[in-house]
Write an enzyme that holds these catalytic residues in place. Structure first.
Site, PDB file in Angstrom:
ATOM      1  N   LYS A 105     -10.462  -0.821   6.357  1.00 25.01           N
ATOM      2  CA  LYS A 105      -9.871  -0.887   5.030  1.00 25.01           C
ATOM      3  C   LYS A 105     -10.877  -1.606   4.144  1.00 25.01           C
ATOM      4  CE  LYS A 105      -6.326  -2.940   2.157  1.00 25.01           C
ATOM      5  NZ  LYS A 105      -5.266  -3.967   2.050  1.00 25.01           N
ATOM      6  N   GLY A 194       1.182  -4.695  -4.093  1.00 25.63           N
ATOM      7  CA  GLY A 194       2.135  -4.817  -5.190  1.00 25.63           C
ATOM      8  C   GLY A 194       3.565  -4.471  -4.854  1.00 25.63           C
ATOM      9  N   ASN A 215       2.148  -6.311   3.011  1.00 22.96           N
ATOM     10  CA  ASN A 215       2.100  -7.514   3.833  1.00 22.96           C
ATOM     11  C   ASN A 215       3.047  -8.574   3.281  1.00 22.96           C
ATOM     12  OD1 ASN A 215      -0.651  -9.588   5.153  1.00 22.96           O
ATOM     13  ND2 ASN A 215       1.528  -9.774   5.403  1.00 22.96           N
TER      14      ASN A 215
END
Length: 267
Positions: A105, A194, A215
């Site tokens: 990522k 978000g 997360n």
């Protein structure tokens, strides 16, 4: 619908198929056991792990890695906190060696207040990594031009932010996200950052997005385990709704009961 079964279709990223459309982070949990319980409740098959978190003080990083391996989920290493091409690329190389995976990522942060990506550095880093065999999951914006550059660099998946990292605001710009989805109907698109509530995740899946990466919304919830389960159900609901073709919004009312044939009484 009563006793609806989870959808059987799978998400394919870089040739790997997974049933769960929830990707979960591993930071910020109150305890290792709560993290493990939340992972189980979420049903996730992909966990993001920051190299900096895993290799933190002394042997704590190794203990954390042993916990993650016990979950049987696939690890998606994260270049979290990197602010330059060189830093992100070097971190990716270390992550590939440590976790034995070509997945990464890719984050290259460009602004401290919003934690939005530096899209110029992001594209450059993606080009370097893709050319050396990495399978890059880029944390990006909803900009079509940037998306084109990332795909041309070799990325096969895009991860636009819904809102600033950790903000919990949901989908700040639904119009741009819908445009991105419509522009790339065959590219896996994952909302990253978000998301604050299960309803946000459901909205994204209803919009046609393929998965959610989050997360903070789980790890910092009052009950992370229950919240992980709630997100799993919301994503299933959103996906099922999208496949069922929701009705289009309209400005005027439309009666659900036809007026034709309705008796009219006069005195």
């Amino acid at each position: 619908m009563e006793n609806a079964e989870p959808l059987s279709d799978t998400l394919t990223v870089y040739g790997t198929q997974v049933k769960s459309r929830l990707l979960l982070g591993t930071a910020l949990y109150p305890s290792p056991q709560i993290m493990l319980d939340a992972i189980k409740a979420s049903g996730t098959e992909i966990l993001t792990v920051s190299l900096r978190r895993e290799s933190s003080a002394e042997k704590s990083g190794q203990a954390f890695w042993e916990l993650i391996k016990d979950t049987v989920a696939r690890v998606l290493p994260n270049t979290a906190g990197c602010r330059s091409v060189k830093e992100a690329v070097n971190t990716a190389y270390m992550a590939r060696e440590l976790f034995d995976t070509a997945w990464v990522k890719l984050e290259v942060i460009g602004e401290d207040d919003t934690l939005q990506p530096d899209v110029f550095a992001l594209v450059e880093a993606a080009r370097v990594l893709c050319s050396d065999g990495f399978q890059v999951f880029p944390y990006t914006t909803d900009d079509l031009g940037v998306a084109d550059q990332l795909l041309n660099a070799g990325c096969e998946v895009l991860m636009p932010l819904g809102a600033p990292i950790g903000s919990g605001r949901g989908l700040n710009n639904p119009f741009a996200l819908r445009t991105l989805r419509a522009h790339y109907p065959d590219v896996p698109l994952i909302i990253d950052a978000g998301i604050g509530k299960p309803s946000h995740a459901c909205e994204a899946l209803e919009m046609g997005y393929d998965a959610i990466l989050l997360n903070t919304a789980v790890a910092k919830a009052g009950d992370p385990v229950s919240m992980a389960a709630a997100f799993a159900m919301a994503i299933e609901a959103g996906r099922l709704a999208q496949q069922a073709s929701p009705i289009l919004a309209r400005d005027m009312a439309a009666p659900s009961t036809p007026v034709i044939g309705t008796p009219f009484w006069s005195e």
